[in-house]
Each structure stands twice: as C-alpha cells, then as structure tokens.
Design an enzyme around this catalytic site. Structure first.
Site, short mmCIF file in Angstrom:
data_model
loop_
_atom_site.label_atom_id
_atom_site.label_comp_id
_atom_site.label_asym_id
_atom_site.label_seq_id
_atom_site.Cartn_x
_atom_site.Cartn_y
_atom_site.Cartn_z
N GLU A 122 0.83 -1.20 0.00
CA GLU A 122 0.00 0.00 0.00
C GLU A 122 0.86 1.24 0.00
OE1 GLU A 122 -2.60 0.18 3.50
OE2 GLU A 122 -3.85 -1.25 2.42
N LYS A 124 2.18 4.63 1.40
CA LYS A 124 2.21 5.20 2.75
C LYS A 124 1.91 6.69 2.57
CE LYS A 124 4.88 5.27 6.99
NZ LYS A 124 4.75 6.68 7.31
N GLU A 182 -5.71 8.04 7.00
CA GLU A 182 -4.77 9.15 6.97
C GLU A 182 -5.46 10.33 6.30
OE1 GLU A 182 -2.14 7.86 8.37
OE2 GLU A 182 -0.62 9.43 8.13
N CYS A 416 19.79 46.63 -6.82
CA CYS A 416 19.67 45.46 -7.68
C CYS A 416 21.08 44.96 -8.04
CB CYS A 416 18.90 45.84 -8.96
SG CYS A 416 18.98 44.56 -10.22
N CYS A 439 16.83 46.85 -16.74
CA CYS A 439 17.74 46.01 -15.95
C CYS A 439 18.14 44.80 -16.80
CB CYS A 439 17.03 45.55 -14.67
SG CYS A 439 17.95 44.28 -13.79
S1 IVH Z 1 -1.09 0.80 8.55
C1 IVH Z 1 -0.67 -0.85 13.04
N1 IVH Z 1 -1.09 1.83 6.17
O1 IVH Z 1 2.00 5.75 8.84
C2 IVH Z 1 -0.29 0.31 12.20
N2 IVH Z 1 -0.35 3.17 7.97
O2 IVH Z 1 4.52 5.61 10.24
C3 IVH Z 1 -1.14 0.34 11.01
N3 IVH Z 1 0.25 5.45 7.30
O3 IVH Z 1 0.63 5.18 11.99
C4 IVH Z 1 -0.75 1.40 10.09
N4 IVH Z 1 -0.19 5.22 5.17
O4 IVH Z 1 -0.65 6.78 10.35
C5 IVH Z 1 -0.82 2.04 7.46
N5 IVH Z 1 -1.17 2.62 3.99
C6 IVH Z 1 -0.91 2.81 5.28
C7 IVH Z 1 -0.44 4.04 5.76
C8 IVH Z 1 -0.17 4.19 7.12
C9 IVH Z 1 0.22 6.05 6.12
C10 IVH Z 1 0.67 6.08 8.56
C11 IVH Z 1 -0.13 5.64 9.77
C12 IVH Z 1 0.90 5.00 10.67
C13 IVH Z 1 2.15 5.69 10.24
C14 IVH Z 1 3.37 4.94 10.65
#
Ligand code: IVH
Length: 690
Positions: A122, A124, A182, A416, A439
């Site tokens: 996934e 992030k 998020e 300038c 200029c």
């Molecule tokens: S799963 C048990 N999936 O990144 C923890 N987190 O650095 C489950 N985050 O706390 C988190 N994208 O706030 C998950 N696709 C994603 C995410 C994601 C962003 C954030 C989330 C987490 C933090 C950790």
C-alpha cells in the site's frame, strides 16, 4: 600524569540514550501537537534508530518511560480525550531491499512451516493519522492518534471533510468498527495555498502533512471545511458484529460502504513482487497528487496477523518501507538575489550540496525577505530543504539549535545586483522589485520567457541563445526579437552558426508572429497574467488595441478577473515604455487578435438558471475543472445541497451530499450524464416537492 578513568560503555550509552530520548520526545511533541517538527524526518529516524540500537545492546535502557515504548505525543488538552477501542500502533521502518527481505523472512519464521503469505503493498500516505469509530453504521467518534492509546476527539472536524461519510452504505452495518486512515492535503492545493501565503507575507506551511494536521486541528469545523482535506482509509481496529478474514476483504467492504479507499493497493505472494511494487511506487511517487513517503507491506490474512502479534509499539505483520526523504538538511552558505522578468527580486540559497530524493541540490528558493524573517533563516544555519517533484527546491526552515554564534539576520540588498538601481518594496507587498525596465537581467529573463512554450514558443531561441544574442548586442528589448530577420548576416557570422541555424531561428520567429493574442499577452510580462487570465482577457476584449484602452472597471467586470489583476493590466499599459513596445510589435507585424469564441451573454448560457453541487471523485476531471466547465455554461456551482439545488453530480465515493440530495429529491447525475450535459444535453427536471 593523572588520567581520568575512561567512562564505561554502559555509562556513555546511558548518557547518549538520555540525550536521544529527550530529542525524540521533544520532536514528537512538536510534530504531533504543534504541527511544527524541529527536524526533517530523516534526522528523526536516525535518532530513533540509534535509540533502538542502544536498547538492543543494553536492554536495561529499555525502561517503560523510553520513547521506544510510546507512540505519539502527550495531549495538550485542546480537544476532549478519546480512548481508542484498540490502541493505534505505529509501524517499524525499513530503508532497503535487504531490510524488506529480512522482514519477510521474519514473518515466515513466525508462521507455521510452509504456510503461504500474501502481502498487501500500500502507499504510505504522508498525512495525519485518524481513527473513526462507526457504531451501527454512523460515525460515533473520530480521534487523532495522540499517544496511541488515547487520542483527541475531532469528530466534527472529520465530518467537515468532503469524502468522510457520516453514515456507511451498508444495510447491515457492524455494531462497531474502528476504521483507521490518513487525512492528507492534496499537493496542488497545498502548493497553491502556500504560494498565496508567501505572496501575502504570511507564514508558509513546511509541507502538506503539517498543513493537513494544522487544518484538522482547528476548533471550528467550518474552518476545516474550507480546506480541501481528504481521507484514505487503510486499516481496521476493533470490530464487533462482522468478521473479516483478510485485509483485502476489509478494504472491499470499506469501499462498498462509501469510505474512501485508495485504488493503488496491490496484493502479491512473494518478496520479489513486493520489491517490484516498492520500486514502481517510488518511481511514480510524484504522480499521485498527494504526498507519499513510503510503501507499507502488510500480511493480508488476519489470522496470520494474530499469530504474528505486535510489540508494544508496532505490529510484526507490517513494515513501512521509507522512500528517500523529500526533505534534507544542509548548510546555508550564502543568500543571493535573482531579479526576474517582472522585476521581482527573489532571494535564493547557495547550499552545501545535498542529495534530496535522488537529485543533488546546490540552490533553493527562499521566496522573499518576509519569508526569510518569518522562518528566521540565517547564513551559516543548518537548514531544511524540500524538493517535491517538479517544484523548485525551497528552504523550509532553519535548525535553530545548530546556529553558529554570530549568525546575523539577513536583509535585502538596497540595490539590484544586476543594474545597481534601488530595490523597493511597495506598500503592503511581501516582495521587493527592481523598477528598472532596462535592468539587464529583467531583459534577459523576459526575452527567454517570450520565447518559451507557454508564450510565443519560438523554436531555436532557448535561454542560451537569448543570452548569446543579448551579449552580441542583437537583443535589447522584446521587439528586437522580431527585428532579427534584418540582421541575417550578423547572425550567420556568429561563431558556430551557419545558414541552417539562422534559417531555423528565422522560421521560428516568423511562426511566432502569427500566435493569437492570448499567447502574446502571456509573453508581455504583465503582472498576474498567466495563460488562464490571458485567455479570459482575449475572449472578452478580442484585440490588443481594445485591451490597451479598457478601463479598470471594464477589466474587473470580466469573469475571472478581479480588481488586482485589472490593476496589473492597467498599470502595464499605462507605462509609456510598454506602450512603445506595443506600437513596435504592431509595426513589426505581430498578430493581435484571437480565435477564441466570444463569451455569450450570461442569460444566453444554457445553464444560467441552474445551481449544481458536485460530490465524490470523477474520472475525467478534478472537481475544480468540472466546476469551471459548468460555470462556463452559466451554472452556479454551490458547496451545499439545499431545496434550491437543481442537480447533484455524484462521482465515485460521494459524500453525505448525495444522501442529502436523495432526502430532498434533488436529481443526481453520474459522470456519464454530466459529460452529456457539457456537450449540450438538458438537465433533468426537478420532481415536484412533496
Ligand atoms: S497501517 C498498526 N497503512 O503511517 C499500524 N499506515 O509511520 C497500522 N500510514 O501510523 C498502520 N499510510 O498513520 C498504514 N497505507 C498505510 C499508511 C499508514 C500512512 C501512517 C499511519 C501509521 C504511520 C506509521
């Protein structure tokens, strides 16, 4: 000679641990509570990893008070506390293919021999974490992560986000479900908002993540609604009254229940494929329209997750691969000033070279003197630079604790650097300007702009050629470009130039003469006139002559043009030098009219009596684009559904506006239907009320 006894390894580890623990706690507080991290993520990650490594070597350091045992930050009391039904854990990080492979091996070892493991890969999302508790299908509470165990209640704030449904679309919803996600700030909107703040002399946000968490933590939900925040759901907390066997099944349910779920998630069965997805996502990271800082790999099977379990801080069934950060630290060696085509003086940083997300950066913009003061950036400082995609790298802040003694506050030079004329800051402006239209740098930059793609697009006249011809005395002002055909011999005599190159350039110039008015307007360096405004001006006023004599009121009355743009246009045409330039360009045979269709009178537009509300995501355009296209047809596009709404356009994952439309009997159009309306189809009639 007496020598001090060397400190024991343990004692020095303890001291370093204390120091790191303090830094990590302080950084977390500033990150989570103040939305103002003191250092970029890379630095924080390095501290955190060192802390973990120390605790691995000296397990006694791993006291319950250690930051490695805590998630998030203490609460500051702004919002009522909420105890998450199931704690919100964090994620362990990996920074290389090797670490990903090690994690997959650990997962396999933690499961019965030979069991296959499916992984979800996934994005992030770089935003701010939220927990949404739905009871019997309606949003009961929403909260920030907070300490991981207890967050802050922000239910109304979350409901102010367009894509967050109040009621789930599920006939038999679970009694309770904790949905984790998020909240993020879409990149284009973030950049637009920040550049407006910078122009107005206001504090700019460091990055979209801080902007998202700042926007979400406003007390007044109406203020939250003004921001284009969005949510991606990515996880499940507690659940009662429904069983999910896999993450995949959970995501499918969430999507069908109307929750916003990313369609980028990929499921794989081996580590090679997982790594291939990580590489692909890393390559595409700037194309998603929101900031992404990594890839999360998760074991798909929820039964396997239970077997693997979690540490106090993070689950063993997931790992976050961190992409190279878009923010880095380096030293600011000097501040120099560039003067652009409009005369705007932009200070920029000369940096100790630093690699940011794969590219070495030696310069970065500092925007204007006001920003430098707001951010308190000084020469000699360690600074944070950010490079997001195609955007020019910028200095987003200074690491004040690392400031060398005696570093002085910076002020804009009085003159300038290119022509020596004064640099002035007009009343109420955040920017300084060089007012000298001759200029040399202004001239060079405006020549290069005139020839650029969005303007007159002159083939063979790139920045280097402009500089060469300027140095050779052949280009003094914009009109000189169109006098070059009279200097054929001089051009052919330039070092390395032959007839062919001259022919190409002259052909490019001949083609540029025939570009329509809106392109010429872009080329002229009129303040606030970019391609959209130029088109609006051309569409309404038709010729350069009429534009040059239009009064302020007439200009400001044009759709899309306000008093500021009107004043910029008027000021440009009222400058005698610019009048002369216009006369010269006309005499040199440039085209000064347009092919754009004339705007119809408002009451002739097909949708002039309609009020339309848009909700959800559309495949063919952004909501903003659709709004503009409907407005062009005379419609009023509103933000809320009421009894007066003519139709609601609903894309994918529509928000509560769709429910409201149904309640009020407002007709709903899907994307295919709205495309027909844009092509001329009539809107459906309203059902009679009652
Ligand atoms: S799963 C048990 N999936 O990144 C923890 N987190 O650095 C489950 N985050 O706390 C988190 N994208 O706030 C998950 N696709 C994603 C995410 C994601 C962003 C954030 C989330 C987490 C933090 C950790």
């Amino acid at each position: 000679m007496l020598r001090e006894r060397p400190e024991s390894g343990e004692a020095s580890a303890q001291r370093r641990h204390d120091e790191l623990a303090r830094l990590v706690r302080d950084a977390r507080y500033r990150y989570y509570v103040l939305s103002d991290p003191p250092v970029p993520d890379v630095e924080f990650d390095a501290w955190y990893r060192e802390l973990v490594a120390l605790e691995e070597r000296f397990p006694a350091l791993r006291t319950p008070g250690s930051p490695t045992r805590q998630v998030g930050a203490p609460l500051d009391g702004t919002f009522p506390p909420f105890e998450h039904v199931e704690p919100m854990l964090s994620l362990d990080n990996a920074f290389s293919e090797e670490e990903i492979r090690e994690w997959v091996d650990r997962v396999r070892r933690g499961l019965p021999d030979g069991e296959s493991v499916r992984l979800a890969c996934e994005l992030k999302f770089d935003g701010t974490a939220v927990n949404c508790v739905y009871r019997d299908g309606a949003l009961d509470v929403s909260a920030t992560r907070g300490t991981g165990a207890v967050g802050e209640t922000i239910t109304q704030q979350l409901l102010a986000i367009e894509s967050v449904p109040y009621r789930l679309e599920d006939d038999r919803p679970p009694e309770l479900v904790e949905v984790r996600g998020e909240v993020y700030y879409p990149l284009a909107a973030f950049e637009q908002m920040n550049s407006e703040r910078i122009e107005r002399g206001e504090v700019a946000f460091m990055n979209p993540r801080n902007a998202a968490s700042g926007a979400l933590r406003q007390k007044d939900p109406a203020k939250v609604a003004e921001r284009p925040l969005a949510l991606f759901v990515h996880g499940l907390g507690a659940v009662a009254g429904r069983e999910f066997g896999t993450h995949h099944a959970f995501l499918e349910w969430a999507r069908s229940a109307g929750l916003p779920v990313s369609d980028q998630t990929v499921f794989v069965d081996d580590v090679d494929s997982a790594w291939a997805v990580i590489e692909r996502f890393t390559g595409e990271r700037h194309s998603f329209g929101f900031e992404v800082d990594g890839v999360v790999l998760k074991v798909d099977d929820l039964g396997q997750r239970r077997v693997l379990g979690a540490t106090a801080r993070a689950p063993r069934w997931a790992i976050a691969y961190k992409m190279p950060p878009v923010e880095q630290q380096t030293v600011l060696r000097a501040i120099e000033v560039n003067v652009g085509r409009t005369g705007k003086a932009t200070p920029f940083a000369i940096l100790e070279p630093v690699a940011v997300a794969g590219v070495t950066i030696t310069k970065a913009t500092l925007h204007n003197e006001t920003q430098i003061h707001l951010k308190d950036v000084r020469v000699g400082d360690t600074v944070v630079v950010r490079r997001a995609g195609d955007v020019i790298p910028e200095v987003v802040g200074a690491v004040v604790p690392a400031r060398p003694p005696g570093a002085a506050s910076w002020t804009m030079p009085a003159a300038c650097p290119f022509c020596g004329e004064p640099l002035a800051r007009p009343e109420g402006e955040a920017n300084h300007f060089c007012e000298n239209v001759d200029c040399p740098n202004r001239v060079l930059e405006s020549l290069a702009h005139l020839a650029s793609r969005g303007a007159l697009d002159i083939e063979g006249l790139g920045e280097r050629t402009v500089a060469l011809l300027h140095a050779a005395g052949l280009l003094g002002d914009l009109a000189d470009v169109f006098r070059l055909p009279g200097h054929r011999d001089e051009l052919a005599g330039l070092e390395g130039w032959g007839d062919k190159r001259v022919d190409n350039l002259l052909a490019g110039i001949a083609a540029a003469r025939t570009r329509p008015l809106e392109r010429l307007l872009v080329a002229l360096n009129i303040r606030h006139v970019g391609s959209t405004v130029a088109k609006d001006l051309a569409r309404h006023l038709r010729t350069l002559d009429r534009l040059g004599s239009a009064g302020l009121e007439q200009l400001a009355a044009i759709d899309g043009i306000g008093p500021t743009i009107a004043a910029g246009v008027r000021a440009w045409f009222d400058t005698p030098r610019n009048r002369e330039l216009v006369d010269d360009l006309v005499a040199l045979g440039l085209r000064t009219d347009t092919d754009l269709a004339e705007p119809a009178a408002a009451e002739e537009l097909p949708l002039h009596t309609s009020t339309i509300v848009i909700t959800g995501t559309l495949a063919s355009f952004t909501r903003d684009e659709l709004k503009h296209r409907l407005e062009r047809l005379g419609a009023k596009v509103a933000g809320t559904v009421s009894a007066r709404t003519t139709v609601v356009v609903a894309g994918e994952q529509p928000g509560s506006k769709l429910d409201k439309a149904r309640q009020l009997g407002v007709p709903v159009l899907d994307e295919a239907a709205v495309l027909l309306v844009l092509e001329g189809a009539a809107l459906p009639p309203r059902d009679p009320p009652g």
